[in-house]
Design an enzyme around this catalytic site. Structure first.
Site, mmCIF file in Angstrom:
data_model
loop_
_atom_site.group_PDB
_atom_site.id
_atom_site.type_symbol
_atom_site.label_atom_id
_atom_site.label_comp_id
_atom_site.label_asym_id
_atom_site.label_seq_id
_atom_site.Cartn_x
_atom_site.Cartn_y
_atom_site.Cartn_z
ATOM 1 N N ASP A 189 5.533 7.969 9.991
ATOM 2 C CA ASP A 189 4.910 8.828 11.011
ATOM 3 C C ASP A 189 3.994 8.032 11.962
ATOM 4 O O ASP A 189 3.995 8.254 13.177
ATOM 5 C CB ASP A 189 4.060 9.913 10.350
ATOM 6 C CG ASP A 189 4.909 11.010 9.714
ATOM 7 O OD1 ASP A 189 6.127 11.010 9.950
ATOM 8 O OD2 ASP A 189 4.327 11.831 8.977
ATOM 9 N N GLU A 209 -1.843 8.203 -3.972
ATOM 10 C CA GLU A 209 -3.010 7.563 -3.331
ATOM 11 C C GLU A 209 -4.138 8.576 -3.160
ATOM 12 O O GLU A 209 -5.298 8.305 -3.484
ATOM 13 C CB GLU A 209 -2.635 7.011 -1.954
ATOM 14 C CG GLU A 209 -1.922 5.704 -1.958
ATOM 15 C CD GLU A 209 -1.654 5.221 -0.535
ATOM 16 O OE1 GLU A 209 -0.906 4.248 -0.400
ATOM 17 O OE2 GLU A 209 -2.194 5.813 0.421
#
Length: 1209
Positions: free
Chosen positions: A90, A154
């Protein structure tokens, strides 16, 4: 016990505040000039340096987490400042790429997986470790972020670190709705539908992480809200930068003494204000300039678009040229390596063109040439709005040109700071500090606060045993450390040849001596000290202290001595200056057969055999000796370069025999040579400008050649009591000052041969010429400005030409007791002062026949004058001071409108002798002295003097009551008035702040309480003298106040009380005369609004005090110091000052057992910020004495000492 207490207090101060414990008050009090030393110490909270500003909730969370993260980092090291979490497909090549680049340009250490991971390494554990080692996690939520289980892992780890180690989390919602992230809707909902099937065990933790992150404040970037990515990136980077200072601040805390200095420097930098600001850091070599600049750079650089630190510019420019430094400044600020500068001109143009729109921080370190500034930071408009340029240099002159807006003089380390730095470098962990404490103090004393010397010396001694320490310290006294000397000598090497000679003379002979006196010597040697001294000060080689004396660092003085000794330390005959008396003795022992010597300067007390070798000192420039023996200088003594010769209290009868040529001698001083009978022949001294023969009591003969001397400017033969005659003056064209005062046997004024003989004489002093009967004709003295004839008791005639003299400014005829008449004043337009004090036979006031607009002071004290003619009022239109003290025969005249000071003391004035309208024209009168008169009441007209500031009614023994005083009254003196009863409320006089009432028996004390209340409310000083009675308060030499938490808001100032304690009444001294601590057990009183406090408390509410209480608390001297008068002193801070101690000492030992009492005075109104209501010192009119102010407050930043001088004369 007092000593132990002070030591404990000092330790607490140093530990808790970092402030110097040696803040000092000096008090002057009571009716005579007495010096009191009052040491003041402080103890405060440890977090007093924190400053808080309003923040958004996001900023508050960031700051609180940043502080917590900083503290938690002590348990594990933080490797990164920012961890970037993002979905590569992205944002990697657009938004995140730009964001990462800006973070790196700001010097923010950022982890980005594809940039930071080495090839081939497993991403999982390394990535998780990177998250844990990061201070801030910046999470970019993009449309496909939730598709990646890697990203969600994460995020889960990040949110866990947020909870456990207080990691800061900042979300960026990049083209996604925060509610979609928070509630897993839209694309995030579809992604979780897939995860439910594949990673069901992790979904719940991922959802919780997204929900928590989605609730955090962050940045939203999308098309609908018209978001500009570049603007958002700048906001993100700025926010992160602001959250990082605690890290650099913690690093700076390791630097000893840096916090206070850094705070002062930052105040000069004015961070956050508009415009471009250049600040210079100036100080001695090795004094910490670069360290301070580095600390500021580390703490502030993240706040700027670009920044660079150019170290060692002096050295680098010599090695590589300024073009390389121009390349470096551009490369570092612009974060590029492709810049090439072809010439200095091109470099100037490139810096100006490329940086003029950037907000930058640039440090230029060790600048020693103005060209370096011209090429690297030539003008303010080279840099963008908000830029800051820091310049470090040893040469203040570079900063005083057009470059620096402000200059910060770096202060050397205090004793405690120096000891801490030395210990850090000198001690091994296994070495007991106690065994080396005395040696450490000796080393620290040698370094005298210079950080470079402390570090070098400490490191050298690090692995040495005790005997080696002793040996090394003993050696340093004779041979300074090479590394330290080399650094200090850089400034010396940059001087011109004359400036080097000047510096060595000052360093070797004038440290601690008066600059004014040294200038006479140095100027006589043609060293041009007027310019040279300024250069030496600017280069931090010397200082001129507040008393006008030369000062310098011990190591700079040692460096100078080392230069003088040069390559021949054991051969004084080869030294240009004799530094030790034993060296002089060595030379004298060589005798008449000694070889030629290099000696340029000769001083110290006389050696018996000096006359044997002085002729071999052919290079002598100046001589200053005490008690030279009776033998005259030898015939072969003829130093051609000698410019200054001073023999104080010489035993010679004759300086030398016959004629001697000294062609460059400008200054000859033989003061106090009591055996000198005659002067030398002045023809051999053609350049002589100043001749001082003061107090040569046996002097009888002045060589007639003096009357022909064309270069003499100054001649002082005062107190030559054996001198009867001065030679005829033929042509002394340059003579400006002739002082023959106290030549009591002088028969007459020197014979002036023509009108052109003394064309430039400005000062003529013939005081105490007891045989002088008449003055000379003043036509021969056309430039005369000051004529002093006081104590000429036989003077009968003043030449009438004085009345026509157009240049005279000052005429003093005090105690010319035989003088009956002063000539008519025809044309004395420049005369400012005419003093006829105690001319008892003078019956008439001088007849003034023309305008005397310049006359300011007319003193007719104790004369026999009966009438002041109207011409005084008509022609003396600017008369300010008129003294008619003791003129009891004189009818009171109408006084000039211009008059500001009038003395009618001892005038024998009784009731009715002062007409009620006599002051009707005296609209400008400020000082009126009516002391020592006989009236019992005063006329009401005094109250109509609109500008009266001081009224003196002292020793008017019949005075019963005060009149109505003018509303403008500031100072009231009524000492020694036993019949006076004071019932009037003095608080009615809103400007009244200084009162003397010693000897007033019938005293209603309430009037003084109201006076204190009035001055406290208006934040003004107060000084009062009262009769001494038995006090109820305890007086001690040391008073300690433990301040309440509300001390600044609820109290207004300190009440200082001083008196001499009688040994006949030991109960006055208290349990411990040396010390007393107030306020330790009064916490309950501090927390309520009840009053009054008892005398042992910290505060006293005087608005509730009764007359009976005050009667038990009469003091000899009472002074009030408002808090607002101390607002400029760094230690005076309501946030952290908790403890203050005062210690009294009479420096002159004029008062036995001086006692001190200190209390806080309750405020009648709340006081806001320290600068909100600054005290207006003009409200306290204090012009009673020209050179003595009642209160003076000074702060010495170098010693951290504060002085309050209090004089009630």
């Amino acid at each position: 016990m007092a000593v132990e207490f002070m030591e404990t207090l000092n330790e607490n101060i140093s530990a808790n505040t970092g402030l110097s414990p040696n803040t000092l008050f000096t008090l002057f009090a009571t009716g005579v000039t007495v010096y009191y030393m009052v040491s003041v110490f402080f103890r405060g909270s440890s977090d007093h340096h924190q400053q808080h500003t309003p923040m958004s909730s996001e900023e508050e969370e960031v700051q609180s987490r940043s502080m917590a993260s900083s503290s938690s980092s002590s348990s594990h090291s933080l490797k990164y400042e920012v961890f970037l979490s993002f979905r590569g497909e992205d944002t990697r090549k657009n938004f995140v790429d730009h964001l990462y680049e800006d973070l790196v340009q700001q010097g923010i250490h950022t982890y980005k997986d594809d940039e930071t991971l080495p090839r081939g390494e497993s991403i999982g554990p390394t990535l998780l470790k990177a998250i844990q080692e990061s201070r801030i996690a910046l999470v970019v939520f993009s449309p496909n972020y939730a598709d990646s289980s890697w990203c969600l892992d994460e995020l889960a780890c990040i949110m866990e670190c947020r909870d456990t180690s207080r990691q800061i989390v900042m979300p960026v919602f990049y083209h996604v709705n925060p509610s979609d992230v928070r509630n897993q809707k839209g694309k995030y909902g579809k992604a979780f539908s897939k995860h439910e099937r594949k990673n069901k065990q992790k979904v719940e933790s991922w959802r919780n992480a997204l929900e928590k992150a989605g609730n955090l404040s962050g940045w939203v970037i999308n098309d609908t809200q018209n978001s500009y990515e570049a603007k958002c990136i700048k906001e993100i980077v700025d926010t992160i930068s602001k959250s990082l200072p605690t890290l650099t601040t913690n690093a700076n805390k390791k630097l000893i003494g840096i916090e206070a200095r850094l705070r002062d420097l930052k105040s000069k930098l004015k961070i956050g204000s508009d415009g471009v600001h250049m600040v210079g850091i100036w100080g001695v070599g090795g004094g910490g300039k670069t360290t301070l600049a580095s600390a500021a750079y580390a703490e502030l650089s993240h706040q700027f678009e670009g920044h660079c630190f150019l170290q060692n510019i002096r050295e680098e420019s010599n090695k590589h040229g300024l073009e390389k430094l121009q390349e470096k400044i551009l490369s570092l600020v612009l974060k590029t390596k492709d810049i090439v500068v072809g010439s200095e001109i091109e470099g100037r143009s490139m810096i100006e063109r490329k940086l003029r729109s950037k907000r930058v921080l640039v440090v230029l370190d060790d600048v020693d040439n103005v060209k370096q500034l011209e090429e690297l930071a030539g003008a303010h408009d080279w840099f963008g709005e908000g830029s800051r340029i820091i310049i470090t240099t040893r040469d203040e002159h570079l900063l005083s040109t057009r470059y620096a807006d402000e200059v910060y003089e770096v202060s050397l380390l205090s004793h405690d700071e120096a000891m801490e730095l030395f210990r850090r470098h000198a001690y091994r962990k296994d070495k007991p500090i106690e065994d080396y404490e005395m040696l450490s103090k000796e080393a620290v004393s040698y370094a005298d606060g210079l950080p470079l010397a402390l570090e070098v010396l400490g490191s050298f001694l690090y692995d040495k045993n005790k005997d080696e320490w002793k040996c090394a310290l003993a050696r340093l006294k004779d041979i300074p450390d090479d590394e330290v000397t080399k650094r200090l000598k850089i400034s010396y090497d940059g001087l011109t040849a004359d400036q080097k000679v000047l510096f060595l003379d000052i360093a070797c002979f004038f440290r601690g001596e008066s600059k004014e006196e040294a200038m006479k010597v140095l100027d006589a040697c043609d060293l041009h000290p007027g310019i040279g001294i300024k250069v030496l000060v600017q280069k931090s080689l010397i200082k001129v202290d507040s008393d006008g004396d030369f000062e310098m660092h011990d190591l700079i003085e040692e460096m100078a001595h080392n230069i003088v000794r040069g390559e021949h330390p054991k051969n004084p005959e080869k030294h240009s200056r004799i530094l030790k008396e034993e060296d002089l003795a060595y030379l004298c022992d060589m005798g008449a057969d000694a070889p030629p010597m290099e000696t340029e300067v000769l001083l110290y007390n006389e050696h018996p055999r000096l006359s044997d070798v002085v002729a071999n000192m052919k290079k002598l420039r100046w001589i200053r000796l005490d008690d030279y023996p009776a033998s005259s200088f030898p015939s072969n003594f003829q130093p051609k370069e000698l410019g200054y010769l001073e023999l104080h209290k010489s035993q010679q009868k004759e300086l030398w025999h016959g004629y001697k040529s000294l062609p460059n001698l400008k200054f000859l001083n033989l003061e106090g040579s009591c055996n000198l009978i005659k002067t030398p022949d002045f023809e051999g001294l053609p350049c002589l400008e100043r001749l001082i023969l003061e107090d040569c009591k046996s002097l009888e003969e002045i060589h007639p050649s003096i009357g022909y001397h064309k270069r003499l400017v100054f001649v002082d033969m005062s107190y030559c009591s054996g001198l009867k005659r001065f030679p005829p003056i033929i042509e002394m064209k340059k003579l400006e000052t002739l002082d023959l005062s106290y030549c009591s046997k002088l028969q007459e004024f020197p014979d002036i041969q023509s009108n052109k003989s003394l064309p430039n004489l400005k000062i003529l002093n013939l005081s105490n010429s007891k045989n002088l009967i008449k003055t000379p004709d003043f036509e021969g003295l056309p430039c005369l400005e000051r004529l002093i004839l006081e104590y000429c008791e036989s003077l009968e005639e003043i030449h009438p030409s004085i009345g026509y003299h157009k240049r005279l400014v000052y005429v003093n005829l005090t105690l010319c007791t035989a003088l009956k008449r002063f000539p008519p004043i025809i044309h004395m337009k420049k005369l400012e002062t005419l003093d006829l004090t105690s001319c008892y036979e003078l019956q008439q006031c001088p007849d003034i026949q023309s305008n005397m607009d310049s006359l300011v002071t007319l003193d007719l004290c104790n004369t026999g004058i009966e009438i002041i003619p109207p011409s005084v009022g008509r022609f003396c239109t600017n008369l300010v001071s008129l003294n008619l003290r003791g003129c009891s025969k004189l009818n009171l005249p109408q006084f000039p409108r211009s008059l500001r000071k009038l003395d009618l003391s001892n005038y024998n004035l009784g009731d009715g002798d002062i007409p009620s309208d006599i002051f009707c024209e005296s609209l400008n009168l400020q000082v009126l002295d009516l002391s020592l008169n006989n009236f019992s009441t005063l006329p009401s007209g005094i109250s109509r003097l609109p500008g009266l500031k001081l009224l003196n009614l002292s020793h008017c023994i019949n005075l019963v009551e005060f009149p109505d005083l003018p509303s403008s009254i500031a100072i009231l003196r009524a000492e020694g008035c036993p019949s006076l009863e004071i019932v009037r409320d003095l608080s009615d006089y809103k400007w009244l702040w200084k009162v003397s009432l010693l000897g007033v028996v019938k005293l209603n004390k309430r009037v003084l309480l109201s006076m204190l209340e009035e001055n406290a409310v208006k934040d003004r000083f107060m000084s009062v003298l009262l009769p001494v009675v038995e006090p109820s308060s305890i007086y001690t030499k040391l008073v300690t106040l433990q301040l309440p938490h509300n001390w600044y808001s609820d109290f207004s100032g300190f009440l200082l009380s001083l008196r001499e304690m009688s040994t006949d009444h030991p109960e006055e001294f208290g349990e411990d005369w040396e010390q007393r601590k107030f306020g330790e057990d009064h916490s309950e009183k501090f927390n309520n609004d009840l009053g009054p406090y008892d005398s042992e408390g910290v505060g006293t509410d005087y608005s509730h005090e009764s007359d009976e209480d005050w009667e038990q608390c009469n003091y000899e001297g009472v002074g009030y110091v408002p808090f607002s008068s101390l607002r400029h002193i760094p230690w005076f801070n309501p946030t952290y000052t908790q403890n203050i101690s005062f210690q009294a000492e009479d420096v002159y030992n004029r008062m036995n057992n001086l006692g001190l009492n200190v209390e806080l005075v309750r405020s009648k109104s709340k006081i806001g910020d320290l600068n909100e209501h600054p005290i207006d010192y003009s409200e306290c009119w204090d012009e009673e004495y020209e050179d003595n102010k009642t209160f003076e407050i000074t702060y010495d930043s170098q010693s951290s000492k504060t002085q309050i001088s209090w004089k009630h004369l």
